[in-house]
Design an enzyme around this catalytic site. Sequence first.
Site, PDB file in Angstrom:
ATOM      1  N   HIS A 120     -11.567  -6.047  -4.460  1.00 44.26           N
ATOM      2  CA  HIS A 120     -11.230  -6.054  -3.041  1.00 44.26           C
ATOM      3  C   HIS A 120     -12.256  -6.847  -2.245  1.00 44.26           C
ATOM      4  O   HIS A 120     -12.573  -6.531  -1.095  1.00 44.26           O
ATOM      5  CB  HIS A 120     -11.122  -4.626  -2.490  1.00 44.26           C
ATOM      6  CG  HIS A 120     -10.010  -4.440  -1.495  1.00 44.26           C
ATOM      7  ND1 HIS A 120      -8.780  -3.951  -1.847  1.00 44.26           N
ATOM      8  CD2 HIS A 120      -9.933  -4.680  -0.161  1.00 44.26           C
ATOM      9  CE1 HIS A 120      -7.997  -3.890  -0.773  1.00 44.26           C
ATOM     10  NE2 HIS A 120      -8.684  -4.336   0.261  1.00 44.26           N
ATOM     11  N   TYR A 148       0.873  -1.172   0.000  1.00 42.74           N
ATOM     12  CA  TYR A 148       0.000   0.000   0.000  1.00 42.74           C
ATOM     13  C   TYR A 148       0.913   1.226   0.000  1.00 42.74           C
ATOM     14  O   TYR A 148       1.733   1.393   0.910  1.00 42.74           O
ATOM     15  CB  TYR A 148      -0.863   0.055   1.257  1.00 42.74           C
ATOM     16  CG  TYR A 148      -2.043  -0.884   1.283  1.00 42.74           C
ATOM     17  CD1 TYR A 148      -3.163  -0.646   0.489  1.00 42.74           C
ATOM     18  CD2 TYR A 148      -2.059  -1.991   2.126  1.00 42.74           C
ATOM     19  CE1 TYR A 148      -4.259  -1.491   0.528  1.00 42.74           C
ATOM     20  CE2 TYR A 148      -3.147  -2.840   2.173  1.00 42.74           C
ATOM     21  CZ  TYR A 148      -4.247  -2.583   1.369  1.00 42.74           C
ATOM     22  OH  TYR A 148      -5.333  -3.423   1.413  1.00 42.74           O
TER      23      TYR A 148
END
Length: 390
Positions: free
Chosen positions: A273, A132
């Site tokens: 996701h 991330y």
Amino acid sequence: MRTTRAHSVEDLRRAARRRMPRAVFDVVDGGAGDEHTLRWNREAFERIPLRPKALVDVAHVDTTTTVLGDRVSMPLLLAPCSFARMCHSDAEPAVARAAGRAGTVYVVPGGSGERPEVVIRSAGGPLWYQLYLKPDQAMNDELVERVAAAGYRTLCVTIDTPIKPYREKDLRNGVTLPVSPSPRLALAGLAHPRWSRDFLFGTGGAGLDLFAARRAYTNFTDAIMHSRSVTAGEIRRLRDRWQGPLVVKGVLRGDEVAEMADLGVDGVVVSNHGGRNLDGAPATIDVLAEVVDAAAGRLDVLLDSGVRRGTDVVRALALGAKAVLVGRPYMFALAAGGEAGVDRVLELLHNEIVRAMSLVGVTTVKEIDRSLVGPAPATARPADVRGGTA
């Protein structure tokens, strides 16, 4: 539970629900908004019929394949799922060990409760690392260098989480990020003393550690609380810095794939996701063929979100995926039985892939093609199907 009594992912899901406080189980099981995408992920798989071949000798079925240079025992990898300690104190190292024994890849989450250097010491097979991006570029550079030095070969960059998702179920349960103590959460923990003892103190071979849960939570929140937008420039910069395979996770459109290939990306993961970010995003299996056609062999295409059965794996491969990733199935298994639970879910899914390949009439992964699936029937979606994500 004794995980040998589990005969499907759903069995392990039910066991996890019994063991965990409801609010914690919902963190793993739930999705964003009204959970439309969560449901569509499963419904879309169920609408695709399989078309078996006849007169094929399937006495010997080989599920091995290669994904981005890693030889794996089956076309099923373990997706990055943050903060596995909420399921069991053995957490990410246990998942890494189980993946190694099963001969497949574990994508260690950027939101892992353990540092990447700790997880890789438990690995018995190839590990990828999920990144991330943070607003601080120096922190990104330092992490990439650490991951490379630790021995991770493939970097998997998640691009679909530029802001913190809004998951109403968690908010109704009193779960926020960062988590704040509340009477409701305290009562939930008291109602599940075995889970609470394991979460707070651990029961694994490392022995009693009063601060392990705090460290895990700190690592987790530090990784995911300050995510940022990922642009073409960011991918180009990572490509220049990272020497191994580079994967982009969170692709849902075919018209973006050519640019990613031009940037030097080696693979993409078709992912929504797990229905946990944008409610209303399409089911991944519905857009897979579009992405595969756009890739035109220039990069590997993988898929996550909604895979629960070996038949789902065959469907995805028939539509062009190189492999699939699963997340919730192994998190349920970890909650239900710790490391042995992860062993069990990988055994179950491998056996289901063998049976599915046998029954559709193929003996190797390379033989799985679009002739094995038919068009989805024109029927209405079921009213409610639970549990669709990676």
